[in-house]
Design a protein around this motif. Structure first.
Motif, PDB file in Angstrom:
ATOM      1  N   GLU A 658     -19.267  -9.684   9.404  1.00 22.42           N
ATOM      2  CA  GLU A 658     -18.931 -10.160   8.074  1.00 22.42           C
ATOM      3  C   GLU A 658     -18.108  -9.098   7.352  1.00 22.42           C
ATOM      4  OE1 GLU A 658     -22.850 -10.684   6.642  1.00 22.42           O
ATOM      5  OE2 GLU A 658     -23.052 -12.722   7.398  1.00 22.42           O
ATOM      6  N   VAL A 659     -17.135  -9.565   6.575  1.00 18.45           N
ATOM      7  CA  VAL A 659     -16.242  -8.681   5.827  1.00 18.45           C
ATOM      8  C   VAL A 659     -16.311  -9.044   4.349  1.00 18.45           C
ATOM      9  CG1 VAL A 659     -13.868  -7.912   5.489  1.00 18.45           C
ATOM     10  CG2 VAL A 659     -14.704  -8.388   7.801  1.00 18.45           C
ATOM     11  N   GLY A 660     -16.440  -8.040   3.486  1.00 17.33           N
ATOM     12  CA  GLY A 660     -16.473  -8.272   2.049  1.00 17.33           C
ATOM     13  C   GLY A 660     -15.243  -7.723   1.358  1.00 17.33           C
ATOM     14  N   LEU A 661     -14.769  -8.454   0.347  1.00 14.98           N
ATOM     15  CA  LEU A 661     -13.656  -7.986  -0.482  1.00 14.98           C
ATOM     16  C   LEU A 661     -14.218  -7.517  -1.818  1.00 14.98           C
ATOM     17  CD1 LEU A 661     -10.792 -10.610   0.027  1.00 14.98           C
ATOM     18  CD2 LEU A 661     -11.121  -8.416   1.173  1.00 14.98           C
ATOM     19  N   ARG A 662     -13.754  -6.377  -2.290  1.00 15.41           N
ATOM     20  CA  ARG A 662     -14.232  -5.862  -3.562  1.00 15.41           C
ATOM     21  C   ARG A 662     -13.153  -4.972  -4.168  1.00 15.41           C
ATOM     22  NH1 ARG A 662     -18.661  -1.741  -0.851  1.00 15.41           N
ATOM     23  NH2 ARG A 662     -17.182  -0.093  -0.244  1.00 15.41           N
ATOM     24  N   LEU A 663     -13.346  -4.642  -5.428  1.00 17.89           N
ATOM     25  CA  LEU A 663     -12.468  -3.689  -6.089  1.00 17.89           C
ATOM     26  C   LEU A 663     -13.009  -2.285  -5.883  1.00 17.89           C
ATOM     27  CD1 LEU A 663     -11.735  -5.536  -9.450  1.00 17.89           C
ATOM     28  CD2 LEU A 663     -10.253  -5.346  -7.457  1.00 17.89           C
ATOM     29  N   PRO A 664     -12.160  -1.294  -5.739  1.00 22.66           N
ATOM     30  CA  PRO A 664     -12.633   0.079  -5.504  1.00 22.66           C
ATOM     31  C   PRO A 664     -13.572   0.533  -6.617  1.00 22.66           C
ATOM     32  CG  PRO A 664     -10.270  -0.073  -5.133  1.00 22.66           C
ATOM     33  CD  PRO A 664     -10.683  -1.375  -5.722  1.00 22.66           C
ATOM     34  N   GLY A 665     -14.668   1.165  -6.227  1.00 21.87           N
ATOM     35  CA  GLY A 665     -15.625   1.681  -7.198  1.00 21.87           C
ATOM     36  C   GLY A 665     -16.636   0.673  -7.679  1.00 21.87           C
ATOM     37  N   SER A 666     -16.540  -0.584  -7.239  1.00 19.60           N
ATOM     38  CA  SER A 666     -17.461  -1.621  -7.668  1.00 19.60           C
ATOM     39  C   SER A 666     -18.364  -2.015  -6.515  1.00 19.60           C
ATOM     40  CB  SER A 666     -16.689  -2.849  -8.161  1.00 19.60           C
ATOM     41  OG  SER A 666     -17.587  -3.909  -8.442  1.00 19.60           O
ATOM     42  N   SER A 667     -19.651  -2.209  -6.829  1.00 17.82           N
ATOM     43  CA  SER A 667     -20.579  -2.654  -5.800  1.00 17.82           C
ATOM     44  C   SER A 667     -20.590  -4.167  -5.657  1.00 17.82           C
ATOM     45  CB  SER A 667     -21.995  -2.152  -6.127  1.00 17.82           C
ATOM     46  OG  SER A 667     -22.418  -2.668  -7.381  1.00 17.82           O
ATOM     47  N   ARG A 668     -20.051  -4.866  -6.648  1.00 19.66           N
ATOM     48  CA  ARG A 668     -20.010  -6.328  -6.580  1.00 19.66           C
ATOM     49  C   ARG A 668     -18.767  -6.761  -5.822  1.00 19.66           C
ATOM     50  NH1 ARG A 668     -23.552  -9.144  -9.926  1.00 19.66           N
ATOM     51  NH2 ARG A 668     -24.731  -7.810 -11.345  1.00 19.66           N
TER      52      ARG A 668
END
Length: 774
Positions: A658-668
């Motif tokens: 599984e791969v997650g997309l997120r913004l740098p510095g954010s855990s969400r």
């Protein structure tokens, strides 16, 4: 007190002289405008003591304002203009009227004993204000509901109209409305109307000019002109010369002893209620005025320190024989903003009033009493209008379709207006002391009503609200068909006995087919022990029946979560289920549902490339062409596959993990992709940089198609590239459809959160009457 204001730069001497002359003019004009008001409040408060005490009452009220401003300035943060208020004068008048008919007023020193009794009560109020400040209880006063404050304002306005209208019609302070209305002195009424009209017009059209001062000047000039055509008997009396009393120390001691001897339980209770009411009103005025002035000057002072300073100021005024005083936003706004750099403006203001009291007595003596009545009538009308007429106007607009109609909005308007009217009428019928007590009761009722509101803000199921996990089409379709087995409760407010019990009922009403219920606790401010017990019992009951109740958005170190965990019984069927965010909770609920449906969610083996979203509809031959251009890559858990801003060098087809997309510095995460899904295709199509960061949420195997290889397919195998583009478009359309659903959900939530009540203006009730000094 912290903050800074601009200090005028160094100016030439002539300009400096003009600068400080303008500042002095502002201060003196404010003092000239407010001294007659203070005198009027003195006459109003001491009217039950008779006409003979009028000159002394005026002098004591003015002296009280001088002492209050001086002491409060020295002990507090400065820049607050204090003085007698209509509310305090009306409250004191009721007390004096009762004391006049009590044993306290008996004997040769009856008047002095009444004054001593009032002074002792004001000292008590000052001590209570100091106590509020020392204990930090001022915040409790700040949370007085707006309808209650508005009701007190309206009640004060009604009482002021009843008290001032006979004075405007040519009668003395203390004359009843019935007696004054039946026998008006039309000449005096004309002078009072002149003051009222001038003040109103100046405030409306020339707001920078002191309207009260011009109103008094115009009425006094008219009165002087008309005196030659009928005298005082026709055109009304003047205020007279204020006279400071000279009390012998021995007489004061006798008066104090007389008060101690004659105060019974009834009188003592009356004085105590007066002191508490006075302390609450003065504290409210202090906190509101402090907030308004500090906001205007971009300052920040300690509100508790200001409460103590104003409390000591009231003690000082009482010991000097003056009336109770509190800050006024309107007076301060007329005095401070024109000269924000002058921190000692309140002290200069006090000195200017003292100068008027000492050397300007003849000027006060010629002021028409009916003119002061007219100004007070205008002030009362300005206090009543917003308090009692704003809500009916709002309801009328709703009926006429000028605003978005809503049953909840109309109900809230009517409810708040009913509270306002109840508090105002109680002030009119039983007096301000009773109005404050009824207002406190209404505040409790409004708090209970606000917390009786359904804590469930929104209820959705997995059919309309899913996680950010992007899954293969067959799994996604199965989740849509069976999504009703997942329920998401979005909560808002406080969880206590009543709201938790109502939530328990809502959970019990869910169909047995619901296997997982998620509580979104992000908007829940607090939870008490009773609510925690109810929810842990519900969670245990669900666990015993093979169902799950999940608490989302409270992390491990959250005290509210720790309270829930502490309430868990050692014999519970299963530990409480927590999730740091709703998206993860939804994903786990979907995984559990997919397992129950017999679909494969997690597998250690990579799925065939032919079963991925990118390869749908491709023949073995065309698929071989694409596979030949791909590279198989492996990423350990928590590996960053690409970063925000990286070149769009290719797309990834996830075949395992599984791969997650997120913004740098954010855990969400912004999205999560299961095996079989394509990521990074937008950067390949647009030849732009990456718009997010991709992280391996587990050990990942992916087939990488470089951008250069895809461009060669477009050139050499357009039929194959066309099929790939079609599959990308279908995949992106599914993601856009999911995004649209989420956007619709959040927009509906935002619409549901629009205000349901008639919102107060930025300024509080103290500034609703800005034409006068109140």
């Amino acid at each position: 007190m912290s903050g800074s204001v601009d200090v005028p730069a160094r100016l030439p001497r002539l300009e400096q002289a003009r600068h400080w002359a303008s500042r002095a003019a502002v201060t003196v004009s404010a003092a000239l405008a407010h001294v007659p008001e203070n005198a009027a409040y003195g006459l109003m408060a001491m009217a039950p003591l008779g006409l003979a005490f009028g000159p002394t009452a005026m002098a004591l009220a003015i002296l009280g304002a001088v002492v209050a401003n001086t002491v409060a300035h020295l002990l507090g943060g400065g820049r607050l203009a204090s003085g007698p208020r209509s509310s305090l004068a009306l409250l004191t008048a009721g007390l004096v009227a009762t004391l006049v008919d009590s044993p306290v007023a008996e004997g040769d020193l009856g008047v002095l004993q009444v004054l001593v009794s009032v002074a002792l009560a004001v000292v008590g109020a000052g001590l209570l204000q100091c106590l509020f400040g020392w204990l930090g209880l001022g915040n409790l006063v700040k949370f007085t509901p707006y309808p209650v404050r508005l009701g007190l304002t309206g009640g004060i306005g009604l009482l002021l109209l009843i008290t001032a209208l006979p004075v405007m019609l040519g009668h003395r302070f203390g004359t009843s409305l019935l007696a004054g209305g039946l026998a008006p002195d039309w000449g005096a009424a004309a002078v009072g109307a002149c003051a009222l009209a001038t003040c109103w017009l100046v405030a409306r059209h020339v707001p920078r000019v002191p309207p009260v001062l011009l109103g008094m000047i115009a009425a006094t000039a008219l009165h002087e002109v008309l005196l030659g055509h009928g005298g005082v008997a026709v055109w009304g009396r003047t205020l007279g010369v204020p006279q400071l009393p000279t009390f012998d120390a021995g007489l004061l001691v006798q008066a104090v002893n007389g008060v101690v001897e004659h105060v019974d339980f009834r009188t003592g209770t009356l004085l105590a209620v007066y002191a508490v009411t006075l302390a609450l009103l003065c504290s409210m005025d202090t906190l509101i005025t402090t907030s308004i002035i500090d906001g205007r000057l971009r300052l920040r002072r300690s509100a508790d320190r200001e409460l103590v300073a104003q409390g000591v100021a009231n003690i000082a005024t009482a010991l000097c024989g003056g009336h109770a005083a509190s800050p006024s936003a309107a007076r301060t706004l007329a005095l401070v903003p024109p000269q924000p750099e002058v921190r000692r403006v309140a002290l200069f203001y006090a000195l200017a009033m003292l100068l008027v009291l000492v050397s300007g007595q003849q000027w006060l003596a010629v002021l028409p009493e009916s003119a002061l009545g007219g100004l007070l009538v205008l002030q009362g009308a300005q206090m009543v209008a917003p308090a009692l007429l704003r809500a009916p106007k709002g309801l009328l607009r709703l009926r006429q379709g000028h605003a978005d109609p809503s049953r909840g909005e109309a109900r809230a308007l009517v409810g708040n207006w009913a509270v306002t009217v109840a508090v105002a009428l109680s002030a009119l019928i039983w007096g301000l002391g009773s109005a404050v007590l009824i207002g406190a009761s209404c505040a409790v009722l409004l708090f209970v009503r606000a917390n009786m509101r359904d804590v469930v803000r929104h209820l959705s199921t997995g059919e309309s609200r899913g996680s950010l996990k992007v899954r293969p089409a067959p799994v996604r379709d199965a989740l849509r068909r069976e999504g009703r087995r997942i329920a998401l409760f979005e909560l808002e407010g406080s969880l206590f006995f009543g709201t938790a019990d109502a939530l328990q009922s809502r959970l019990q009403q869910l169909p047995e087919t619901v296997g997982t219920a998620i509580l979104d606790l992000r908007q829940v401010q607090d939870i008490d022990i009773t609510a925690a017990r109810i929810l842990t019992e519900v969670a245990d009951d669900w666990a015993r029946r093979g169902r799950r109740l999940v608490f989302a958005e409270w992390p491990v170190d959250d005290s509210r979560r720790q309270l829930l965990e502490a309430m868990t019984d050692a014999g519970s069927a299963d530990p409480l289920q927590f999730s740091d965010d709703v998206d993860r909770a939804l994903e786990h609920a979907e995984d559990r549902l997919i397992e129950r449906l017999g679909l494969q969610v997690h597998s250690d083996e990579a799925i065939p490339l032919a079963e991925t979203s990118l390869m749908r509809g491709l023949t073995p031959g065309t698929r071989a062409v694409v596979e030949a251009a791909m590279q198989v890559l492996h990423f350990p858990r928590d590996t960053v596959i690409f970063r925000l801003g990286d070149p769009g060098d290719g797309l990834y087809v996830v075949t395992r993990g599984e791969v997650g997309l997120r913004l740098p510095g954010s855990s969400r995460r912004l999205a999560s992709f299961a095996a079989g899904v394509t990521i990074g295709e937008i950067a390949v199509l647009s030849h732009e940089t990456r718009s997010a960061e991709a992280v391996a949420e587990s050990d990942v195997t992916a087939c990488f198609l470089p951008t250069t290889a895809f461009d060669r397919l477009l050139r050499d195998h357009p039929d194959v590239a066309a099929l790939l583009l079609k599959n990308m478009a279908l995949h992106l359309s599914d993601r856009v459809r999911g995004l649209t659903g989420d956007l619709t959900h959040w927009v509906s939530r935002a619409a549901a959160k629009r205000p349901l009540t008639d919102q107060p203006r930025a300024a509080s009730y103290s500034t609703d009457v800005g034409m006068t000094g109140e």
